[in-house]
Write an enzyme that holds these catalytic residues in place. Structure first.
Site: not given
Lengths: 388, 357
Positions: A121-124, A156, A239
């Site tokens: 996941q590429g969020y923050s 992660s 989530e």
């Protein structure tokens, strides 16, 4: 209140038990011998991907919170491993089901469920944590593609993942929430660099990911260009449902009780020390509260506030259970590396450290308190500061 | 399977809340507390119109025949407005003692009276449940009681006393030789010291009735705290939305709203624990004692947290007698200590599952 199982649910419980018993050899020791084979077996029997339509490789059952709970309880009781639960399965798949095109669903969901494709996941970003909508990774149009540049953090499984679902800024001139798009791309695309991010646990559970002109087809946008914020919130909802799961907390308390009734100090069991016993009882009341709160959120229409508190309370409680285990072990609780005196492979210390990350991640405790007070109690928002 | 209140239970809650708004407003509570009234028969009579005194008493004896979950919902409603009523002693514990240990003659003599709210009953079980202090403890022989019982519940000016002796046997007495008020922090309910001197009493058949009384009392006290804590949180939130400082409502400051969020986050799961403990009392007898203990101890802890935090959110005005928030603060404080503080109760919780000797 009627907590008796209907004959249908009682039969379902028997069915799950019989399944776990019949396949003991495949899951003995708590880890599957053949992870992909185990996943296939679980999906075929409806114990993983249960409510995902068959057309997309799931089991295709109607959503039923009670059956889901029975499955969870029986797997815990048998010490059997659950199905795969990476971010692809638990977050991307529900998001695609809600917001994806038919083609995106058919292409990505089946190989994700089977474990062929692992996602990250590429969020923050370094400058966009709690204020996620401030993300700056940019996607510039280039023909039918985007060229993506920038960086992500707290990613992660980035080193194992074949694919990423990622938030990028496609409309830099629009207000911050309206300029974001949600895109999917392969991790072996040229221009992507993954650097492990070692944490206080000593392991790299996370990574930093850097993008330099990464070429991604515009067709890989999910939910429409500029709609990424709405799509991301769909994912975050899933989530938060996963963090603070009371079934996991209950399993952990069970291990703690096991520890306290078997470990001895000067020949005295830890449970026979009244101070530790009292702390255990305090936590047990909290674990029971969260368990019943969880049952309530599944079947009570008036449980809105009860749902909002799960992430905050559940993650904090997990942390406290680990803390008591360390304290109960005394000096043995310090040990962390392999050795003759190490207990539970150092898991309690690891949990204590890693779970602090879960209190922070997925919406910090402070963000959760904003949500509870604003949405749950109707309190006013903090006045907005003028944006630069 | 459904973990939720039924339509009837929700209606019971609503009608009690409505009635109590009229019967037991803060002015009425204040009069009861400040003027040292022994009882508030006006409130009890009003609640009798809804059947509250007979809530748990079988229909054949003139009651509503409802269960512990309904009793917990009623206790929550009473706690929410800190109502001065003999609910715990008269409507829950005495009827339970008579149901478990009373002869049919004793039941026929007392249950219809209690159900109609025409008679009230007090209950003295502190010593065998929480431990004996200051030489207290009642002995029974040949139909006579001797000794003293402290912290008797709802025992002021009543028609019937249910008394536990040191060994845990239960007895019915009409009155004590002497009854002295034990004024505590909470002036909304009366505690009494009872002295017995060869006082005639009728023994109730035992069969562990005292344990059931203890569990019922723990659940009702926990539910009372749940209601009182809910009210304190609601008052804190309402105040924080109204009060302005630094040109803003204080509820827009995270320092304040996070306190409110913490209270809600503690309280909401505790509601599910109280519901389950009450449900288990009637439907899962094996689990009931442990759940009652956890409900009592846990609500005591979060009750204390909410009582102090909600007061703090009010700032200085929260401390004043004028605002009256202290009635809730003290009610929660009294529920915590009565019939065993949390440490004592948790020790029993550990013992109940074989984790303590």
């Amino acid at each position: 209140m009627d907590l008796t199982l209907t004959p249908e649910l009682a039969a379902f419980r028997d069915e799950v038990r019989a399944f776990l018993d019949a396949h003991k050899a495949e899951h003995e020791g708590g880890a599957p011998k053949d992870p992909k084979g185990w996943q296939r077996l679980l999906i075929d029997n409806g114990y993983a991907a249960r409510t995902i339509p068959r057309a997309y490789g799931g089991f295709g059952a109607e959503p039923d919170g009670l059956k889901a709970r029975i499955i969870a309880e029986e797997f815990i009781a048998a010490g059997a491993p659950r199905g795969m639960s990476g971010q692809g399965i638990s977050m991307l798949v529900p998001t695609l089901l809600e917001m994806g095109t038919e083609e995106q669903k058919r292409r990505w969901i089946p190989p994700t469920l089977s474990g062929e494709i692992i996602w990250c996941q590429g969020y923050s970003e370094p400058g966009a944590g709690s204020d996620l909508a401030n993300l700056q990774t940019k996607a510039v149009e280039d023909g039918d593609d985007f060229l993506i540049s920038g960086s992500k953090i707290w990613t992660s499984t980035a080193a194992q993942a074949q694919m990423m679902f990622c938030l990028v800024r496609t409309e830099p001139d629009k207000p911050k929430h309206e300029g974001i798009s949600y895109v999917l791309f392969a991790m072996d695309t040229p221009g992507i660099e993954v650097r492990p991010l070692k944490t206080m646990t000593g392991q790299a559970e996370f990574n930093e990911v850097f993008f330099t002109d990464v070429r991604v087809p515009q067709a890989n946008v999910v939910g429409g260009r500029g709609r990424g914020w709405q799509v991301a919130n769909t994912t975050l909802k899933h989530e938060r449902g996963m963090l603070g799961d009371p079934n996991a907390t209950e399993a952990r308390l069970k291990s703690l009780i096991e520890l306290m009734t078997t470990e001895t100090v000067d020949g005295q069991r830890i449970i026979d020390n009244p101070i530790f016993r009292d702390r255990l009882m305090q936590l047990q009341a909290r674990v029971l509260s969260m368990k019943f709160n969880g049952l309530r959120t599944m079947t009570d229409d008036t449980a809105g506030l009860a749902r909002l508190v799960v992430k905050l309370q559940g993650c904090e409680l997990n942390h406290q259970v680990a803390a008591l285990a360390i304290d109960a072990l005394g000096e043995l609780g310090i040990l962390y590396q392999d050795g003759p005196h190490l207990r539970a492979k150092g898991r309690w210390q690891w949990n204590y450290m890693f779970d602090l990350g879960l209190i922070i991640g997925g919406g910090t405790a402070q963000i959760q308190k904003n949500i509870i007070s604003e949405r749950g109690l109707g309190m006013p928002r903090e006045p907005k500061t003028v944006e630069a | 399977m459904r973990f939720a209140l039924s339509e009837d239970q929700t209606m019971l809650q609503d009608s009690l809340n409505r009635a109590l708004g009229d019967l037991s407003p803060l002015e009425r509570v204040r009069r009861f507390a400040d003027e040292g009234e022994a009882a508030a028969p006006d409130i009890w009579a009003g609640l009798a119109e809804l059947g509250l005194p007979g809530l748990t008493i079988a229909e054949e004896h003139g009651g509503l025949g409802l269960g512990m979950l309904e009793a917990a919902l009623a206790a929550e409603a009473l706690g929410r407005v800190v109502a001065p009523t003999p609910f715990l002693g008269s409507a829950v514990l005495a009827p339970l003692a008579l149901k478990l240990g009373g002869s049919s003659a004793q039941q026929a003599r007392w249950l219809p009276q209690l159900a109609a709210g025409k008679a009230t009953a007090g209950v003295a079980i502190s010593e065998p449940v929480a431990g004996a202090r200051d030489g207290a403890g009642v002995t029974a022989s040949a139909g006579r009681l001797n000794g003293k019982a402290l912290f008797a519940l709802d025992a002021a000016g009543v028609d019937l006393l249910v008394v536990a002796d040191r060994a845990g046997g239960l007895h019915l007495a009409h009155s004590a030789e002497a009854a002295e008020p034990m004024p505590g922090i909470d002036a909304t309910r009366r505690l009494t010291e009872l002295n017995f001197a060869d006082t005639p009493a009728e023994a109730l058949a035992s069969n562990q009735a005292l344990d059931r009384l203890r569990d019922a009392a723990w659940i009702v006290l926990a539910a009372d705290t749940l209601g009182a804590a809910e009210a304190m949180l609601a008052k804190a939130v309402a105040y924080a939305k109204e009060r302005r400082q630094f040109g803003r409502t204080i509820g827009s400051f995270q320092a304040v709203k996070h306190l409110c969020a913490e209270m809600a986050a503690e309280l909401e799961p505790a509601r599910a624990l109280v519901w389950y403990a009450a449900y288990a009392f009637d439907h899962a007898p094996d689990e009931a004692p442990l759940m009652a203990a956890h409900a009592k101890a846990h609500l005591s802890e979060i009750g204390r947290f909410i009582a102090r935090t909600a007061t703090e959110v009010h700032g200085g005005i929260g401390m004043t007698d004028l605002l009256g928030l202290h009635y809730w603060f003290k009610r929660i404080g009294q529920n915590r200590q009565l019939l065993g503080g949390p440490e004592k109760v948790r020790e029993i919780a550990a013992r109940l599952q074989g984790l303590a000797a």
